[in-house]
Design an enzyme around this catalytic site. Structure first.
Site, mmCIF file in Angstrom:
data_model
loop_
_atom_site.group_PDB
_atom_site.id
_atom_site.type_symbol
_atom_site.label_atom_id
_atom_site.label_comp_id
_atom_site.label_asym_id
_atom_site.label_seq_id
_atom_site.Cartn_x
_atom_site.Cartn_y
_atom_site.Cartn_z
ATOM 1 N N ASP A 73 142.839 13.031 46.978
ATOM 2 C CA ASP A 73 144.178 12.289 46.542
ATOM 3 C C ASP A 73 144.806 12.874 46.753
ATOM 4 O OD1 ASP A 73 145.125 9.986 44.954
ATOM 5 O OD2 ASP A 73 144.783 11.033 43.422
ATOM 6 N N LEU A 74 145.283 13.727 48.271
ATOM 7 C CA LEU A 74 147.061 14.077 48.413
ATOM 8 C C LEU A 74 147.767 13.204 48.807
ATOM 9 C CD1 LEU A 74 147.776 16.211 49.395
ATOM 10 C CD2 LEU A 74 146.648 16.033 51.875
#
Length: 220
Positions: A73-74
């Site tokens: 979830d960057l």
């Protein structure tokens, strides 16, 4: 699991306590806000600033990968900045241990939508059998670096179907005003085929970072 992580580029867990109606989790304070707010304010950052921020992101991401953790979830809103302009990865709600992936994949149906923010999801994740990996994290890193340089994600569309088509088929143009080395790094991070996407051995040695980063390992 994630409260045990200790790295200067990972948001530090301090403590937690429970009241009758709430569970309170205390993290270190980051006075600089997040990268999404910074992009909203500044629109585009200089190449030197992106190089500094890129190192911070790479060092935090490498630490996770070295501990067999896929971030998954960057994105700019998940990157905080302290008063010294040091970046910190936060929000590990979608992160997963490499050893847990097989069990999770077996439990999911093929038509179940994957969690995540589509703008930063790698092409392979839109396949029926797509699964998060270290290589999908590298794609997301490329997306964030591109957004820091241009003020917008590399792929954007009004509908999800069109967005997926762009991610899977469209190639990004060079970012004007930035060096060939930066644009080469972006293209190697945003390689459609995960098997050909740049990974740590070559990322660390990429000439965009200059001699300073070549002379030491990525993690701190």
């Amino acid at each position: 699991m994630f409260h045990t992580l200790k790295n200067r580029h990972i948001l530090k867990f301090a403590n937690w306590y429970e009241t009758r109606n709430h569970l309170w989790i205390i993290f270190e304070y980051c006075a600089g806000g997040d990268l999404f707010q910074l992009i909203e304010q500044d629109k585009k950052l200089s190449e030197e600033t992106i190089k500094k921020f890129g190192r911070d992101l790479a060092q935090g991401l490498y630490y996770l990968h070295a501990n067999s953790i896929i971030y998954a979830d960057l994105k700019p809103s998940n990157v905080l900045m302290n008063e010294y302009n040091t970046l910190k990865l936060c929000d590990f709600g979608l992160s997963k241990k490499l050893t847990d992936l097989t069990k999770k994949k077996e439990a999911e149906s093929a038509d179940q939508p994957k969690s995540g923010t589509p703008y930063y999801m790698a092409p392979e994740l839109f396949a029926d059998d797509g699964v998060y990996s270290f290589y999908s994290d590298m794609w997301a890193l490329g997306c964030v670096l591109y957004e820091l340089a241009t003020g917008k994600p590399p792929f954007a569309a009004t509908g999800l179907k069109d967005l997926i088509t762009e991610i899977c088929e469209k190639e990004i143009p060079d970012v004007e005003g930035f060096s060939p080395l930066f644009n080469d790094l972006l293209k190697r991070l945003l390689q459609k085929d995960p098997a050909k996407r740049i990974y740590w051995e070559h990322l660390r040695k990429h000439p965009f970072w200059a001699k300073e980063i070549n002379q030491r390992k990525i993690p701190r």
